[in-house]
Write a protein that holds these residues in place. Structure first.
Motif, short mmCIF file in Angstrom:
data_model
loop_
_atom_site.label_atom_id
_atom_site.label_comp_id
_atom_site.label_asym_id
_atom_site.label_seq_id
_atom_site.Cartn_x
_atom_site.Cartn_y
_atom_site.Cartn_z
N ARG A 1 64.52 -44.02 -43.04
CA ARG A 1 64.05 -43.22 -41.91
C ARG A 1 63.42 -41.89 -42.36
O ARG A 1 63.08 -41.05 -41.55
CB ARG A 1 65.19 -42.95 -40.92
CG ARG A 1 65.66 -44.23 -40.25
CD ARG A 1 66.41 -43.94 -38.98
NE ARG A 1 66.75 -45.17 -38.28
CZ ARG A 1 65.96 -45.76 -37.39
NH1 ARG A 1 64.78 -45.24 -37.10
NH2 ARG A 1 66.34 -46.86 -36.79
N MET A 2 63.31 -41.72 -43.68
CA MET A 2 62.65 -40.53 -44.22
C MET A 2 61.36 -41.04 -44.88
O MET A 2 61.40 -41.84 -45.80
CB MET A 2 63.50 -39.85 -45.30
CG MET A 2 64.99 -39.76 -45.01
SD MET A 2 65.40 -38.78 -43.57
CE MET A 2 65.04 -37.14 -44.14
N SER A 3 60.22 -40.59 -44.41
CA SER A 3 58.94 -41.04 -44.97
C SER A 3 58.16 -39.86 -45.48
O SER A 3 58.22 -38.76 -44.91
CB SER A 3 58.10 -41.76 -43.91
OG SER A 3 58.85 -42.74 -43.27
N TYR A 4 57.39 -40.13 -46.54
CA TYR A 4 56.61 -39.06 -47.17
C TYR A 4 55.18 -39.53 -47.33
O TYR A 4 54.94 -40.65 -47.78
CB TYR A 4 57.22 -38.70 -48.53
CG TYR A 4 58.66 -38.24 -48.39
CD1 TYR A 4 58.97 -36.90 -48.20
CD2 TYR A 4 59.70 -39.16 -48.40
CE1 TYR A 4 60.27 -36.49 -48.03
CE2 TYR A 4 61.02 -38.76 -48.24
CZ TYR A 4 61.30 -37.42 -48.05
OH TYR A 4 62.59 -37.02 -47.87
N VAL A 5 54.25 -38.66 -46.96
CA VAL A 5 52.85 -38.98 -47.15
C VAL A 5 52.19 -37.74 -47.73
O VAL A 5 52.55 -36.62 -47.39
CB VAL A 5 52.21 -39.45 -45.81
CG1 VAL A 5 52.24 -38.37 -44.75
CG2 VAL A 5 50.81 -39.95 -46.01
N ARG A 6 51.24 -37.95 -48.64
CA ARG A 6 50.60 -36.80 -49.30
C ARG A 6 49.38 -36.33 -48.51
O ARG A 6 48.55 -37.15 -48.11
CB ARG A 6 50.16 -37.22 -50.70
CG ARG A 6 51.30 -37.41 -51.66
CD ARG A 6 51.51 -36.15 -52.47
NE ARG A 6 52.54 -36.37 -53.47
CZ ARG A 6 52.58 -35.76 -54.64
NH1 ARG A 6 51.63 -34.90 -54.98
NH2 ARG A 6 53.55 -35.99 -55.48
#
Ligand code: UTP
Length: 288
Positions: free
Chosen positions: A98-103
């Motif tokens: 449930r933790m997402s990372y996008v640059r």
């Protein structure tokens, strides 16, 4: 539809805090003993948010690591029987998946950062929280926005009243009907000169936005400072769907500024049972 996803833009360069922010993300600077970004994540979690999307950048890996588990640290604390510290080493509510990372890849502005989350919001209304705005209240400030959204739908932002000479630092609202703490938003302008400002109601880093904002942001219009401004895209949503502002009535610390950041540290330390008395005594000693 309820608000399930929150976007945390943490892609900025943080130049106002150099040299501290050369290798450490601004959002990881601690207020007392907790990083700014954790306050924002806890506010969102306590307001019912389930999915946490971070828009990051080069040099921001500490944010990802902070919301991960640290098995070595946990083992050491467990072996030493330091259960109180063990509890602090895990951020409650950070569920796997449930933790997402996008640059963001290019620091083109807040609007661009939000747009970078477009594939992670499931075409639903979503929240945006700026961690350098530390908002406090008896209940999570984001919950007030979610309440208005539940009632009338559309877009909802958090505002405070700023001094007239400060309008050039904020997105400023053109107000319509005012009902208690809720203001109908008739217009929005980014960083107006005090002489041109339509009011003193300034946006302070909490937003509920309809997903339609993403296609507007995708057009990539540059606004104030040559940046892709979230305010400009929000202004174009007005009229198409309800748009309201909620006056934040609790303490607010602008932790993007040195004085606001220091004030937050002192204020939150004074609130603490374990620190308040010592900090108060120290301040009395330091003050002339
Ligand atoms: P700021 O305007 O405070 O910029 O961004 P900044 O880069 O963080 O700090 P200074 O002004 O250089 O000291 C407000 C929020 O928007 C995010 C920042 O990370 C911060 O949370 N942001 C800003 C992005 O994610 N990307 C951007 O391109 C710009």
């Amino acid at each position: 539809m309820g608000i399930r996803t929150a976007v945390f833009p943490v892609g900025g360069l943080g130049t106002r805090f150099l040299p501290a922010t050369k290798a450490v993300p601004k959002e990881m600077l601690p207020v007392v003993d907790k990083p700014l970004i954790q306050y924002a994540v806890e506010e969102a979690r306590d307001a019912g948010i389930e999915n946490f999307v971070f828009v990051t950048a080069h040099g921001k890996a500490a944010v990802e690591n902070h919301f991960d588990r640290n098995a070595e640290l946990e083992r050491a604390l467990r072996e030493r029987g330091q259960d109180d510290l063990l509890e602090l080493a895990i951020v409650a509510g950070t569920v796997p998946g449930r933790m997402s990372y996008v640059r963001q890849m290019d620091a083109l502005g807040l609007g661009h950062a939000v747009w970078c989350a477009r594939n992670l919001i499931a075409d639903e209304p979503f929240a945006v929280l700026l961690a350098d705005e530390l908002l406090r209240g008896d209940r999570p400030p984001l919950a007030d926005l979610i309440d208005v959204h539940t009632e009338v739908g559309g877009n909802v932002i958090s505002v405070i009243e700023v001094p007239q000479d400060a309008t050039g630092s904020y997105g400023i609202v053109t107000p319509g009907v005012i009902n208690g703490r809720t203001i109908e938003v008739k217009g929005l302008v980014e960083k107006p000169d005090p002489a041109d400002a339509p009011s003193r109601y300034a946006a302070v880093g909490r937003y509920i936005l309809e997903p339609g904002i993403m296609s507007l942001l995708g057009e990539g219009h540059r606004g104030a400072g040559g940046e892709i401004q979230l305010t400009d895209a929000m202004a174009r949503l007005i009229g198409g769907a309800p748009f309201h502002a909620v006056i934040h009535d609790g303490p607010r610390y602008d932790c993007g500024m040195k004085v606001g950041f220091l004030e937050a540290n002192v204020a939150l330390a004074l609130e603490r049972d374990d620190l308040g008395a010592d900090v108060a005594a120290t301040l009395r000693r330091l003050l002339p």
